[in-house]
Design a protein around this motif. Structure first.
Motif, PDB file in Angstrom:
ATOM      1  N   ARG A   1     -12.636  -3.928 -18.755  1.00 39.29           N
ATOM      2  CA  ARG A   1     -12.937  -3.612 -17.503  1.00 39.29           C
ATOM      3  C   ARG A   1     -13.710  -1.378 -17.470  1.00 39.29           C
ATOM      4  O   ARG A   1     -12.750  -1.088 -17.641  1.00 39.29           O
ATOM      5  N   ILE A   2     -14.540  -2.100 -17.087  1.00 39.50           N
ATOM      6  CA  ILE A   2     -15.422  -0.096 -17.039  1.00 39.50           C
ATOM      7  C   ILE A   2     -16.084  -0.271 -16.271  1.00 39.50           C
ATOM      8  O   ILE A   2     -16.981  -0.357 -14.952  1.00 39.50           O
ATOM      9  N   LEU A   3     -14.774   0.870 -15.575  1.00 44.66           N
ATOM     10  CA  LEU A   3     -16.024   1.839 -14.549  1.00 44.66           C
ATOM     11  C   LEU A   3     -16.511   2.608 -14.897  1.00 44.66           C
ATOM     12  O   LEU A   3     -16.567   3.936 -15.465  1.00 44.66           O
ATOM     13  N   LEU A   4     -17.536   2.978 -14.031  1.00 44.80           N
ATOM     14  CA  LEU A   4     -18.948   4.071 -14.597  1.00 44.80           C
ATOM     15  C   LEU A   4     -19.912   4.622 -13.217  1.00 44.80           C
ATOM     16  O   LEU A   4     -19.311   4.083 -11.785  1.00 44.80           O
ATOM     17  N   SER A   5     -19.879   6.233 -13.644  1.00 47.04           N
ATOM     18  CA  SER A   5     -19.820   6.672 -12.719  1.00 47.04           C
ATOM     19  C   SER A   5     -21.688   7.622 -13.122  1.00 47.04           C
ATOM     20  O   SER A   5     -21.369   7.285 -14.458  1.00 47.04           O
ATOM     21  N   ASN A   6     -22.063   8.861 -12.220  1.00 40.30           N
ATOM     22  CA  ASN A   6     -22.245   9.661 -13.108  1.00 40.30           C
ATOM     23  C   ASN A   6     -22.930  10.768 -11.854  1.00 40.30           C
ATOM     24  O   ASN A   6     -21.964  10.832 -10.870  1.00 40.30           O
ATOM     25  N   ASP A   7     -23.276  12.076 -11.710  1.00 39.85           N
ATOM     26  CA  ASP A   7     -23.642  12.598 -11.340  1.00 39.85           C
ATOM     27  C   ASP A   7     -25.295  12.843 -10.582  1.00 39.85           C
ATOM     28  O   ASP A   7     -25.602  13.507 -10.193  1.00 39.85           O
ATOM     29  N   ASP A   8     -26.160  12.096 -11.242  1.00 40.15           N
ATOM     30  CA  ASP A   8     -27.830  11.796 -11.030  1.00 40.15           C
ATOM     31  C   ASP A   8     -27.863  11.168  -9.585  1.00 40.15           C
ATOM     32  O   ASP A   8     -29.292  11.010  -9.538  1.00 40.15           O
ATOM     33  N   SER A   9     -27.281  10.231  -8.957  1.00 45.74           N
ATOM     34  CA  SER A   9     -27.020   9.235  -8.252  1.00 45.74           C
ATOM     35  C   SER A   9     -27.250   7.710  -9.036  1.00 45.74           C
ATOM     36  O   SER A   9     -28.065   8.103 -10.142  1.00 45.74           O
ATOM     37  N   VAL A  10     -27.264   6.934  -7.819  1.00 46.46           N
ATOM     38  CA  VAL A  10     -27.545   5.369  -8.148  1.00 46.46           C
ATOM     39  C   VAL A  10     -29.128   5.011  -7.833  1.00 46.46           C
ATOM     40  O   VAL A  10     -29.029   3.625  -7.784  1.00 46.46           O
ATOM     41  N   GLN A  11     -29.516   6.118  -7.367  1.00 44.73           N
ATOM     42  CA  GLN A  11     -30.719   4.977  -6.571  1.00 44.73           C
ATOM     43  C   GLN A  11     -31.965   4.986  -7.952  1.00 44.73           C
ATOM     44  O   GLN A  11     -32.520   4.215  -7.428  1.00 44.73           O
ATOM     45  N   ALA A  12     -32.210   6.229  -8.543  1.00 43.93           N
ATOM     46  CA  ALA A  12     -32.843   5.943  -9.945  1.00 43.93           C
ATOM     47  C   ALA A  12     -34.273   5.768  -9.192  1.00 43.93           C
ATOM     48  O   ALA A  12     -34.827   4.319  -9.479  1.00 43.93           O
ATOM     49  N   ALA A  13     -34.897   6.548  -8.616  1.00 44.27           N
ATOM     50  CA  ALA A  13     -35.648   6.330  -7.518  1.00 44.27           C
ATOM     51  C   ALA A  13     -37.129   7.239  -7.764  1.00 44.27           C
ATOM     52  O   ALA A  13     -38.275   7.128  -7.884  1.00 44.27           O
ATOM     53  N   GLN A  14     -36.607   8.563  -9.114  1.00 45.86           N
ATOM     54  CA  GLN A  14     -37.592   9.324  -9.827  1.00 45.86           C
ATOM     55  C   GLN A  14     -38.537   9.133 -11.152  1.00 45.86           C
ATOM     56  O   GLN A  14     -37.474   7.954 -11.544  1.00 45.86           O
TER      57      GLN A  14
END
Length: 354
Positions: free
Chosen positions: A54-67
């Motif tokens: 079980r791996i929890l994945l996060s970031n600081d760039d947002s979850v939108q990935a729209a750019q």
């Protein structure tokens, strides 16, 4: 909806300076020396050690990935794909919007919500379809109502705190928490003193404070430490990070010790040209000479324009540092600690307690 009432305070505790290598080596997490082939040095367990983890994945760039340039979360989805291909069970909980440079900051909103992101790139939508959690992706916004495109975001550390403290314990099969927290792949490097302001590292700090093993992953773009990486660089970063996660989780004592000692692994990957070879990794320490600095230039109207100035090409870096590894074209991997304690003898000699 998940609600948080009242106010709370958490100290931002990311120690700069000495890298705690000995504990990880003693625990069996011996990584590839510079100049060696990562593939040849891979342990016998390989990526199969990630199956069912079980791996929890996060970031600081947002979850939108729209750019289009991939600066706002594409690295997260490429890492998610690599982990799911290794049959890990991945859940993403990340900031609703871009939160770079927020360190271990917390939000002051009295309520937050979790919701599926406004946009998930179609090319990554089915990557985790056979996993138990189906690669669930949730964004955390600071709002009393539903998350909207313009909703304020919580911080990266908030995302992990929220996931570990409230969201995951209610998920079937996740009540015992994740085996590992990963943050990234970040758009831009997080080395030297910039680690102290990194939201990517801030997310792993929130995990390490709870005793959960955590790995931060960042990558350089072709134009330097703040340029968005290419997809090729993101893919190399994801592949190497997956190998590190597998090596760590293959040795349960190593993962447990990482959490118990509140250490985090910090990975930085240099720009990789299309068709170029995967760089060899180097074990490093956190440097104190930056690859560049934020600058403030007078705009002639009483204000300042914010920019970035890269380090002079002739700058000499500590050869053991993460900055030197990136400058030399190596993947940097090192350990940083939540504990920021220092005990220099010269300060004690001042007899400040008398």
């Amino acid at each position: 909806m998940v609600r948080l009432g009242g106010t709370f305070s958490l100290k931002r505790r990311v120690r700069g300076g000495r890298i705690a290598v000995t504990a990880l080596v003693a625990a069996g997490l011996v990584l590839v020396p510079a100049g060696a082939s990562a593939e040849k040095a891979r342990p016998g367990t390989g990526l199969e050690a990630l199956a069912g983890k079980r791996i929890l994945l996060s970031n600081d760039d947002s979850v939108q990935a729209a750019q289009e340039d991939g600066a706002d979360g594409r690295g997260l989805y490429i890492l998610r794909k690599a982990l799911c291909e290794a049959r890990a069970d991945v859940i993403v909980v990340g900031p609703w919007r871009q939160q770079s440079g927020r360190g271990r900051a917390i939000s002051t909103a009295p309520q937050v919500r979790l919701a599926p992101p406004v946009r998930i790139p179609a090319e990554y939508a089915g990557d985790c379809a056979t996993a138990p959690s189906r690669g669930l992706v949730m964004g955390a916004c600071a709002s009393a109502g539903p998350c909207a495109p313009d909703s304020a975001s919580v911080t990266p550390a908030d995302s992990v705190d929220l996931a570990l403290g409230a969201f995951l314990p209610r998920r079937p099969g996740w009540s015992g928490g994740p085996d590992l927290v990963m943050s990234g792949t970040n758009s831009g490097a997080n080395t030297d003193i910039a680690v102290n302001m990194s939201g990517t590292v801030g997310a792993t700090t929130a995990a390490a404070e709870r005793g959960v093993p955590a790995v931060a992953v960042s990558a350089n773009g072709p134009g330097g430490p703040i340029a968005p990486p290419t997809d090729r660089t993101y893919e190399v970063s994801a592949g190497y990070a997956a190998k590190v996660a597998a090596r760590l989780l293959a040795r349960r004592d190593a993962a447990e010790r990482l959490g118990r000692e509140k250490l985090m692994l910090n990975i930085n990957v240099p720009h990789v040209a299309e068709g170029g070879r995967t760089p060899s990794p180097r074990w490093t320490r956190m440097g104190d000479t930056p690859l560049g600095r934020i600058t403030y230039v007078p705009d002639g109207a009483g204000g300042y324009r914010i920019g970035f100035t890269a380090a002079d090409p002739d700058t000499r870096f500590d050869p053991r540092s993460d900055t030197a590894a990136l400058r030399d074209g190596h993947i940097s991997i090192g350990a940083i600690s939540v504990d920021r304690t220092a005990d220099p003898k010269w300060l004690r000699s001042l007899h400040l307690t008398r």
